[in-house]
Design an enzyme around this catalytic site. Structure first.
Site, short mmCIF file in Angstrom:
data_model
loop_
_atom_site.label_atom_id
_atom_site.label_comp_id
_atom_site.label_asym_id
_atom_site.label_seq_id
_atom_site.Cartn_x
_atom_site.Cartn_y
_atom_site.Cartn_z
N THR A 92 -2.76 -17.61 1.12
CA THR A 92 -3.32 -16.49 0.36
C THR A 92 -4.82 -16.59 0.40
O THR A 92 -5.33 -17.66 0.17
CB THR A 92 -2.85 -16.51 -1.08
N GLU A 131 -4.33 -25.89 5.28
CA GLU A 131 -3.47 -26.94 4.73
C GLU A 131 -3.22 -28.04 5.75
O GLU A 131 -2.72 -27.80 6.84
CB GLU A 131 -2.15 -26.33 4.26
N SER A 151 8.11 -27.73 -5.38
CA SER A 151 8.80 -28.87 -5.99
C SER A 151 7.98 -29.49 -7.12
O SER A 151 6.77 -29.47 -7.11
CB SER A 151 9.09 -29.94 -4.94
N LYS A 209 -11.09 -18.54 -1.82
CA LYS A 209 -10.07 -19.58 -1.76
C LYS A 209 -9.11 -19.21 -0.65
O LYS A 209 -8.93 -18.05 -0.30
CB LYS A 209 -9.34 -19.73 -3.10
N THR A 214 -5.78 -23.18 -5.03
CA THR A 214 -4.37 -23.61 -5.10
C THR A 214 -4.21 -24.89 -4.30
O THR A 214 -4.46 -25.97 -4.80
CB THR A 214 -3.42 -22.49 -4.61
N ASN A 257 3.96 -27.78 2.75
CA ASN A 257 4.76 -26.57 2.61
C ASN A 257 6.24 -26.84 2.40
O ASN A 257 6.95 -25.99 1.86
CB ASN A 257 4.52 -25.66 3.81
#
Length: 396
Positions: free
Chosen positions: A184, A270, A396, A173, A147, A391
């Site tokens: 996740t 991230e 969006s 992942k 993702t 995040n």
């Protein structure tokens, strides 16, 4: 035992594939792992009380202990989707079973992506129809499950066990919403070892505690966290029995696979620029050491200090003090192997030199509490401006 190059389908009797089912704009988004024979399956799942439909289904499959396939989609989590979401997960099972002439209850299903969105079943059905048993497409699976990840995460080992070469492969992942208590986070492990399902489950559950459960990116536990391990026995080794030397080697190999995958997830958090590894020793016991290590690596103040290459060791000590339920008056602390605290007393160090070392892409924090023999590790990453950007704009 040695690390080797390979894919999730490198163990004998496994195949894998992936396709673009148009769940994402242009990238692979639907992946398959298939065992050519029935395999023992073990699993560990999210502790989030709001869990995704696939988790409910996979728990039942693991309870029965046997599977042939895993299908995983990205982009849509199929979580908080009600009865329709559960029906869609069952439909995915059925479609894959029909495609490869399996029983539906032999198909584990996994999803990752945005919560609260129904699976587009027409696209899922079309994607499943394109999946194949080709031997040259296994590497695609690792890409299809991503993702916000910036890279694939894989590992392969082999060892001689029970008179045969046994292979083990892992793929995972995870980049955000990583704080497993099992984020996740999805991880899939295959092995051609012959081992009973009950022992497989016991071993996986134990190893999860010191690997996947010791990583954190942002402190949030996902609705979809899943680790699945399939063992199909195609290495033809003598069955691995608990307590044997073969079992100890198998357990060590599984631990190496899980730790490698866990660290790869932490490093790819991230917006992350650095992997943080915290080692706590001298705690009253291992459980306490792991708890404190995870507290340190999960501290936003510690994570931001690491991002800024600031040797502010006080934030680390504060994290220890918040959770320690024993006397902590004799702490030794090292950052990047530089001693900054000895017997709970500050040590003179070259702050500019240490700051330069904190710009490296792997940061090591070692805390000796001198209160016992407990040892534990945890892994995480720095907290950056990019994390907020990713995040803030996720849907969006």
């Amino acid at each position: 035992m040695k690390e080797i190059k390979g894919t999730i389908a490198s163990p004998k009797g496994f195949l894998a594939d992936a396709v673009h089912a148009q769940l994402k704009y242009k990238n692979l988004d639907l992946g398959l792992i298939l065992s050519q024979v029935p395999a023992a399956i073990a699993g560990v799942f999210t502790t989030n009380k709001v869990c995704a439909a696939p988790v409910l289904i996979d728990r039942q499959i693991v309870k029965k202990g046997q599977a042939r396939a895993i299908i995983c989609n990205s982009a849509v989590a199929n979580a908080v989707t009600g009865e329709q979401g559960y029906a869609n997960a069952l439909k995915t099972q059925k479609l894959l079973a029909e495609k490869f002439e399996l029983k539906a209850e032999e198909v584990a299903v996994c999803s990752t992506g945005v919560i609260g969105v129904q699976l587009p079943m027409e696209k899922i059905a079309t994607g499943i129809s394109k999946l194949s048993q080709n031997e040259g497409t296994a590497a695609y699976f690792a890409k299809a499950i991503l993702t916000t990840d910036t890279q694939t995460k894989t590992i392969n080992f082999e060892a001689e066990i029970g008179g045969q070469i046994v292979n083990m492969a892992g793929v995972c992942k995870g980049s955000g919403m990583i704080h497993p208590n099992m984020a996740t986070m999805l991880a899939f492990i295959t092995t051609d070892a012959k081992i009973a399902q009950a022992l497989l489950q016991k071993t996986l559950s134990e190893i999860i505690e010191t690997t996947f459960n010791q990583i954190t990116v942002d402190g949030d536990t996902s609705t979809n966290d899943t680790v699945l391990l399939m063992a199909n026995g195609q290495a033809k080794n003598n069955e691995i029995l608990e307590g044997s030397s073969d079992y100890l080697l198998f357990k060590e190999m599984l631990a190496k696979v899980c730790q490698s995958l866990a660290k790869q997830i932490a490093a790819d958090g991230e917006g992350a620029t650095k992997l943080i590894e915290v080692t706590v020793k001298g705690a009253p016991n291992d459980l306490t050491a792991r708890f404190i290590a995870k507290k340190i690596v999960g501290s936003s103040l510690v994570k931001t200090a690491i991002f800024g290459a600031d040797p502010n060791w006080g934030r680390i000590i504060s994290s220890i003090g918040q959770v320690a339920n024993f006397e902590v008056s004799d702490i030794e602390l090292k950052l990047q192997d530089e001693l900054v605290l000895y017997h709970s007393t500050p040590v003179d160090f070259d702050a500019a030199f240490l700051s330069e070392k904190l710009k490296e892409d792997k940061i090591e924090i070692i805390a000796d509490l001198n209160a016992g023999s407990g040892l534990g590790q945890a892994w995480g990453c720095d907290l950056t401006y990019k994390y907020v950007e990713i995040n803030a704009l996720y849907t969006s």
